[in-house]
Design an enzyme around this catalytic site. Structure first.
Site, mmCIF file in Angstrom:
data_model
loop_
_atom_site.group_PDB
_atom_site.id
_atom_site.type_symbol
_atom_site.label_atom_id
_atom_site.label_comp_id
_atom_site.label_asym_id
_atom_site.label_seq_id
_atom_site.Cartn_x
_atom_site.Cartn_y
_atom_site.Cartn_z
ATOM 1 N N SER B 20 -27.716 -22.661 -15.387
ATOM 2 C CA SER B 20 -27.033 -23.244 -16.550
ATOM 3 C C SER B 20 -25.991 -22.281 -17.117
ATOM 4 O O SER B 20 -26.176 -21.070 -17.120
ATOM 5 C CB SER B 20 -28.057 -23.595 -17.632
ATOM 6 O OG SER B 20 -28.801 -22.449 -18.003
ATOM 7 N N TYR B 29 -27.711 -27.337 -7.304
ATOM 8 C CA TYR B 29 -26.916 -26.574 -6.341
ATOM 9 C C TYR B 29 -26.875 -27.434 -5.087
ATOM 10 O O TYR B 29 -27.925 -27.856 -4.591
ATOM 11 C CB TYR B 29 -27.560 -25.216 -6.039
ATOM 12 C CG TYR B 29 -27.281 -24.129 -7.069
ATOM 13 C CD1 TYR B 29 -26.427 -24.339 -8.151
ATOM 14 C CD2 TYR B 29 -27.861 -22.871 -6.943
ATOM 15 C CE1 TYR B 29 -26.166 -23.345 -9.074
ATOM 16 C CE2 TYR B 29 -27.611 -21.864 -7.874
ATOM 17 C CZ TYR B 29 -26.768 -22.103 -8.937
ATOM 18 O OH TYR B 29 -26.513 -21.104 -9.849
ATOM 19 N N LYS B 214 -24.488 -15.048 -19.383
ATOM 20 C CA LYS B 214 -23.657 -16.207 -19.704
ATOM 21 C C LYS B 214 -23.362 -16.223 -21.201
ATOM 22 O O LYS B 214 -24.294 -16.100 -22.022
ATOM 23 C CB LYS B 214 -24.378 -17.497 -19.311
ATOM 24 C CG LYS B 214 -24.605 -17.608 -17.807
ATOM 25 C CD LYS B 214 -23.294 -17.788 -17.051
ATOM 26 C CE LYS B 214 -23.543 -17.925 -15.553
ATOM 27 N NZ LYS B 214 -22.296 -18.148 -14.802
ATOM 28 N N ASP B 243 -19.847 -13.855 -18.883
ATOM 29 C CA ASP B 243 -19.244 -14.991 -18.182
ATOM 30 C C ASP B 243 -19.201 -16.219 -19.092
ATOM 31 O O ASP B 243 -20.236 -16.763 -19.454
ATOM 32 C CB ASP B 243 -20.070 -15.296 -16.922
ATOM 33 C CG ASP B 243 -19.442 -16.389 -16.061
ATOM 34 O OD1 ASP B 243 -18.399 -16.943 -16.448
ATOM 35 O OD2 ASP B 243 -20.009 -16.668 -14.984
ATOM 36 N N GLU B 269 -15.562 -12.863 -17.727
ATOM 37 C CA GLU B 269 -15.306 -13.753 -16.587
ATOM 38 C C GLU B 269 -14.978 -15.172 -17.041
ATOM 39 O O GLU B 269 -15.619 -15.694 -17.961
ATOM 40 C CB GLU B 269 -16.580 -13.746 -15.721
ATOM 41 C CG GLU B 269 -16.532 -14.623 -14.498
ATOM 42 C CD GLU B 269 -17.755 -14.395 -13.594
ATOM 43 O OE1 GLU B 269 -18.388 -13.323 -13.693
ATOM 44 O OE2 GLU B 269 -18.078 -15.302 -12.819
ATOM 45 N N GLU B 296 -13.395 -18.094 -9.644
ATOM 46 C CA GLU B 296 -14.469 -19.000 -9.206
ATOM 47 C C GLU B 296 -13.962 -20.426 -8.995
ATOM 48 O O GLU B 296 -14.397 -21.114 -8.082
ATOM 49 C CB GLU B 296 -15.563 -18.968 -10.274
ATOM 50 C CG GLU B 296 -16.710 -19.900 -10.071
ATOM 51 C CD GLU B 296 -17.789 -19.696 -11.151
ATOM 52 O OE1 GLU B 296 -17.828 -18.601 -11.766
ATOM 53 O OE2 GLU B 296 -18.563 -20.627 -11.389
ATOM 54 N N ASP B 319 -13.924 -17.446 -3.841
ATOM 55 C CA ASP B 319 -15.184 -17.908 -3.254
ATOM 56 C C ASP B 319 -14.846 -18.675 -1.986
ATOM 57 O O ASP B 319 -14.140 -19.690 -2.034
ATOM 58 C CB ASP B 319 -15.914 -18.806 -4.258
ATOM 59 C CG ASP B 319 -17.304 -19.192 -3.776
ATOM 60 O OD1 ASP B 319 -17.548 -19.189 -2.562
ATOM 61 O OD2 ASP B 319 -18.148 -19.506 -4.645
ATOM 62 N N HIS B 346 -17.236 -14.784 -6.141
ATOM 63 C CA HIS B 346 -18.254 -15.698 -6.652
ATOM 64 C C HIS B 346 -19.025 -16.198 -5.439
ATOM 65 O O HIS B 346 -18.429 -16.491 -4.403
ATOM 66 C CB HIS B 346 -17.595 -16.862 -7.393
ATOM 67 C CG HIS B 346 -18.575 -17.925 -7.806
ATOM 68 N ND1 HIS B 346 -18.783 -19.068 -7.087
ATOM 69 C CD2 HIS B 346 -19.408 -17.992 -8.865
ATOM 70 C CE1 HIS B 346 -19.693 -19.805 -7.682
ATOM 71 N NE2 HIS B 346 -20.099 -19.176 -8.768
ATOM 72 N N GLY B 348 -20.944 -19.061 -4.338
ATOM 73 C CA GLY B 348 -21.492 -20.405 -4.228
ATOM 74 C C GLY B 348 -22.424 -20.532 -3.028
ATOM 75 O O GLY B 348 -23.292 -21.405 -2.998
#
Lengths: 406, 406
Positions: B20, B29, B214, B243, B269, B296, B319, B346, B348
């Site tokens: 989150s 994901y 975050k 971030d 970020e 990202e 990414d 990043h 992913g």
């Protein structure tokens, strides 16, 4: 209340090289059509434009967004459409696929446009009439100004519209005279010299005083030859625009644009990659006084903001069937008004929707009534095709946004 | 020869607020997996990453591109992969849906990554080993440098790699010591203060010397409180990154970043919209010496070029499962090397693919071996999950790019 939703995949073949450019050698013209049906039976139709392949993906994205609108009352929805637009475009999983660009944003464009079409039809008026009837506050309520806070707040947007309001009545004269058009179809990329020459003469005879030629050939001499043909055929008084459709590298663009200067293009369009803001800045300086036109592939208001902030764009060609529909188109038009740059839309909709939007931009926002692109290739497929008489768009009177396909 | 292709839609639920952030409140994901099967039975698997909704659209785009590769010999294909990448990414109808962004570009990422995976598996080596074995010319042949002509020509790219070649042997020491990792999972947005504190202690105990929190709360005081908790828990020697996941407007970002300065973030970020190059320029100046990390959500090499040209990025987080796969990731890494900016991807892919790419970036390109993001949430689903020991990625030895899912 919106009772049902649908997304339709409509694709049309083009004939004899129409639609071709340096990058898109053999396009179809295709629409992802969002349809919203109200419980009184009224249907709103909204378009996103593609070149065929992948149009089904846009339809799927449109269906996703449209599903969120089921059960909503149209007047209530449109009263706060800015918030709805913001929520849809930031849906927390789908957003990853953009954000605010590509397939998902095209899908949102179709749905947004269907909302505005439905709203105008429910009120029984053409979209241009609905839009100019809104107060500045009502209008701004249909917009999402997020990520523009550094250049255009809600208060500034309202103030801008209020400032232009006193002149609106006089500018409504355009409704009688009609909005000028320009002819895009004299020089598609695959047309040979003879056909370009003939098309130019035909365009002149039809009353057009501006027209466009596709450039971006592997051989720059072909571009120069064709540009000279157009200029020689139409004379110095007619505006001639050159469109490279992103084909050039920056070094190529600088070199070729300087060679094309002698035929006095009114603008050079999409010289290079649409994401490359800084290349356009360098190019604009290198080829002045020739101006750049850009925006056909620019996905959203944030990128347009950057283009405007750098001052490299002489003309902004936002397309309401590429950006997030009518709402974001108006947002971008407000930005352009603030920065003093004309809006001359690219018409993926063949002008059906944009004829309404440029009337609104002129009347309510005080934008110059410069001219609107005209592409005739899909006329037979629209229920109420645009009418061009003596080079001028005749003001549409049917309720809605003129986007219903047969 | 590539005999068959497939695109698989794989989605995984996350537990208890993992994943989150300020914008993505409840993500899955998900992977669009491109699979290419060679006629000798070897299968290449390539990933694009999404947050769930719309992953099927990316699969469809991947299948479109992969279909073009059927019947091709892998070594021949990869020998000139740059040309193939350029052709696929400019397919004349599909291109309209980008260009080079959104769903179509994610689909291309999956296919490109499958090509590199298949190539390495056919050679029986891990991807990092294949990549460092290529000559500068061979490497650059796998790249599409179009639209970069103003900053990085083919000749410059080759020269850059040649210049770094003499130091490569010494930099191979990283293969033994392992590539440092950082822990992204100490402070997901939905975690409460106690959990953040506990996670920080756990990360320290596991040997991490860098971790991420975050931010981007509606209430800036929450961000500040949480940032202080992390700093107080880990001490001044540990690098702490913040971030915001694009949540802030520019004015908000300036204000909040200045308030967060006191806890000495290593970077901030994704402060605001990923398309807003100029906002990042303004912000970077306003909050110096705090540095920005971004990328990202940046879709392609052209936008990265603009970010690098303006000098606003302290760290580039390209990414390879967002941009057009391994090929464009390497292109962007070359750009970064030229501009002197570190690449900190990043992930992913949860680091599966990027562990190969950062080793290559360090060894062949001379990039600093800074650290690579670590996200553990999908480990059980990979056939060869990354191994982190004492905060360091253990160099993978299995053939391919470690992207096979169970």
């Amino acid at each position: 209340m919106i009772k049902s939703i649908e997304a339709a995949d409509r694709r049309y073949d083009l004939k004899n090289g129409a639609g071709s450019d340096a990058v898109h050698t053999n396009p179809q013209y295709a629409y992802a059509v969002a349809k919203l049906t109200d419980d009184d039976g009224t249907t709103g139709a909204g378009l996103a434009f593609t070149l065929g392949e992948g149009n089904d993906l846009v339809c799927k994205a449109a269906a996703f967004y449209a599903g969120r609108l089921k059960g909503q009352d149209v007047e209530t929805l449109m009263h706060g459409f800015g918030n709805t637009f913001r929520a849809l475009s930031n849906e927390q999983q789908f957003r990853w696929l953009g954000p605010h660009k590509g397939v998902v944003h095209l899908g949102l464009a179709a749905v947004t446009n269907a909302c505005f079409d439905l709203w105008a039809k429910k009120r029984g008026v053409p979209l241009w009439k609905l839009l100019i009837s809104l107060s500045p506050e009502e209008l701004v309520n249909t917009l999402d100004l997020s990520y523009l806070e550094d250049v255009l707040t809600r208060e500034e947007a309202i103030a801008l519209l209020q400032k232009e309001a006193p002149g609106a009545a006089a500018r409504e004269a355009i409704l009688q005279s009609g909005y000028p058009g320009y002819d895009t179809s004299v020089g598609w990329f695959n047309y040979d010299d003879a056909q370009v020459r003939e098309n130019c003469k035909k365009a002149l005879a039809e009353g057009f005083v501006a027209m466009k030629l596709k450039v971006g050939s592997a051989d720059p001499l072909r571009d120069i030859r064709r540009a000279n043909i157009v200029r020689d055929t139409v004379g110095e008084q007619v505006k001639v625009m050159l469109d490279a459709n992103q084909q050039w590298t920056l070094p190529q663009a600088i070199s070729i644009c300087n060679e094309l200067k002698h035929m006095h293009p009114y603008w050079v369009e999409e010289p290079t990659h649409p994401d490359d803001v800084l290349a356009h800045v360098t190019l604009a300086k290198a080829i002045a006084p020739v101006k750049l036109a850009l925006g056909e592939h620019v996905p959203n208001r944030v990128v347009f903001k950057n283009y405007l902030q750098t001052g490299c764009a002489g003309f902004i060609q936002a397309d309401a069937v590429r950006v997030g529909g009518v709402s974001e188109f108006i947002t971008i038009s407000l930005l352009c008004r603030k920065f003093g740059v004309p809006v001359v839309p690219h018409v993926g909709d063949m002008g059906q929707l944009h004829q309404h939007l440029v009337l609104f931009n002129h009347i309510a926002m005080g934008h110059d009534a410069l001219f609107l692109e005209h592409i005739p290739h899909l006329k037979e497929h629209f229920l109420h095709p645009v009418r061009i008489e003596n080079g001028v768009y005749v003001t549409p009177q049917e309720p809605g946004s003129s986007c219903d396909l047969k």
